[in-house]
Design an enzyme around this catalytic site. Structure first.
Site, short mmCIF file in Angstrom:
data_model
loop_
_atom_site.label_atom_id
_atom_site.label_comp_id
_atom_site.label_asym_id
_atom_site.label_seq_id
_atom_site.Cartn_x
_atom_site.Cartn_y
_atom_site.Cartn_z
N CYS A 270 46.37 32.65 36.33
CA CYS A 270 45.77 33.00 38.03
C CYS A 270 44.54 30.75 36.78
O CYS A 270 44.22 30.63 36.00
CB CYS A 270 44.52 33.64 37.23
SG CYS A 270 43.10 33.87 38.34
N GLU B 98 41.81 55.27 55.15
CA GLU B 98 41.45 53.53 55.42
C GLU B 98 40.86 53.07 56.25
O GLU B 98 39.66 52.32 55.40
CB GLU B 98 42.98 53.30 56.15
CG GLU B 98 44.46 52.58 55.26
CD GLU B 98 43.99 52.14 53.99
OE1 GLU B 98 42.64 51.06 54.13
OE2 GLU B 98 44.73 52.37 53.28
N CYS C 145 38.88 39.29 33.50
CA CYS C 145 39.91 38.41 33.31
C CYS C 145 40.66 38.61 31.97
O CYS C 145 41.73 38.81 31.77
CB CYS C 145 39.60 37.14 33.10
SG CYS C 145 39.47 36.77 34.63
N CYS D 132 43.54 41.51 32.79
CA CYS D 132 44.17 41.58 33.70
C CYS D 132 46.17 41.25 33.21
O CYS D 132 45.86 39.72 32.81
CB CYS D 132 43.89 40.11 34.87
SG CYS D 132 44.41 39.42 35.96
N CYS E 128 39.04 42.36 39.10
CA CYS E 128 39.58 41.48 39.79
C CYS E 128 37.72 41.24 40.91
O CYS E 128 38.30 41.35 41.74
CB CYS E 128 40.47 40.51 40.35
SG CYS E 128 40.77 39.37 40.98
#
Length: 373
Positions: A217, A45, A208, A211, A201
């Site tokens: 959205c 991370e 899109c 997606c 995204c």
DNA sequence: AAATCGGGGCA
DNA sequence: TGCCCAGATTT
């Protein structure tokens, strides 16, 4: 700002659709997805905060080989940690990683405090989002994340106005993230949110059409995906003023001064600068007594990345001048020496050349370019 | 050339 | 609490 903002689709629907997408298109074979210990997830991370996955992988593997656990990391000296970090950049985070390892050893008996979001977030280099990611990914317990990818997904899905750095906007995003986060399959869910933001995204040219939330959205519905998340409002640049002395001798040459080697225009040649006309006059009295001031030229603005400089040229004439030392020289505008000039000074001097075809007053919108050397 | 990023540090 | 920064990359 309400604590429970309306949601574009029921959390269960969102989760199911996201996980279905993730099962097919998500990333499942990253090194830190095997043997998910808090330590490995944490290191990944931190590395991922600043670098793309493909770059991180070899660094992560080398790091794990040399420091297989917190204990090994805490026992190392900082130089060796930073050595393995070389090429990743952002060394403050490498240093924090090392510091946190020692805190874990000394204050948590060598075990990450994954039972407490607060305790995790108080470790050096770990904030609220990273703490949530480590807890979720390494224990599977429900924890909420909100990194840049997730912020982008959520601001678009809900057409959240305002820069996400604003506290009110950030609260709303945390609230949305909170509502969408499931109790089950949290490892996959958090990974899926990050993957969606990183692959479909994206900031520019989101896909899109692929997606799973294309029909819900709000940003997409308005054809405004690219407007979200809103970017940081640029603050008005501070403005400073300066007088520049344009001292001409009787053969039309101009006096230049070399700037100190560090700082603004370091080492370049410029005109003598003054805060106000009193300071300028005092300088003339000392160095060029008998100089005659002409009318000021009109003020123009030179823009740097971090401030604006309003420059007022003050022409003056002198017949003789003593003390032209190392850092001063006469400059003949009709026969420019090949020296580094501060950009606005270069423009000013060009306007003194008698046969220039370009208009002299081209300074108004110039930007902070390096002058040619 | 500008925007970006998550956490730290400071007023 | 809110605001800005460091530091390097991406667009």
């Amino acid at each position: 700002m309400t604590d429970h903002p309306p949601v574009v689709l029921p959390p269960e629907t969102f989760q199911r659709r996201l996980l279905d997408w993730f099962d097919v298109h998500g990333r499942h074979n990253l090194p830190w997805q095997q043997n998910r210990t808090p330590y490995r997830v944490w290191v990944s991370e931190i590395m991922l905060q600043q670098t793309q996955v493909t770059t991180v992988i070899p660094y992560f593997e080398r790091f794990m080989e040399r420091f297989p656990d917190v204990e090994a990391l805490a026992a190392a000296n900082q130089d060796e940690v930073l050595h393995l970090w070389t090429g990743l950049g952002y060394y403050a985070r490498g240093r924090n990683l090392h510091k946190a390892a020692r805190v874990v050893m000394e204050e948590h008996d060598g075990a990450f405090p994954v039972h407490s979001l607060e305790a995790m977030a108080s470790l050096p280099g770990i904030g609220r989002s990273t703490a949530g990611a480590i807890i979720a990914q390494s224990t599977g317990r429900r924890a909420v994340i909100l990194d840049g990818n997730v912020k982008r997904v959520l601001t678009r899905l809900h057409a959240v106005e305002g820069w996400p750095g604003r506290p009110a906007v950030e609260r709303r995003l945390w609230s949305l993230a909170e509502r969408y986060t499931p109790a089950e399959r949290v490892i996959d869910f958090t990974q899926a949110m990050m993957d969606l933001g990183a692959t479909l995204c994206r900031r520019g040219r989101p896909e899109c059409g692929r997606c799973p939330f294309e029909t819900e959205c709000l940003a997409h519905e308005r054809g405004e995906e690219r407007r979200f998340p809103e970017s940081k409002p640029k603050k008005a640049l501070p403005t400073r003023q300066t007088l520049m002395l344009l001292l001409l001798d009787d053969s039309g040459r101009v006096l230049l001064e070399q700037r100190p080697s560090s700082g603004l225009w370091g080492g370049l040649w410029s005109l003598p600068q003054f805060e106000d006309s009193e300071a300028l006059q005092a300088w003339l009295d000392q160095h060029a007594p008998g100089a005659e001031l002409d009318d000021e030229w009109s003020t123009f603005t030179h823009t740097f990345s971090h401030f604006r400089l309003e420059i007022t040229p003050q022409p003056a004439r002198v017949t003789c001048l003593d003390a032209v030392g190392e850092s001063r020289r006469w400059f003949d505008p009709t026969d420019p020496a090949n020296i580094g000039l501060a950009a606005p000074v270069k423009g000013l001097l060009e306007s003194l050349r008698p046969f220039t075809l370009s208009a002299p007053a081209g300074h108004a919108s110039e930007s902070a370019k390096e002058p040619s050397r």
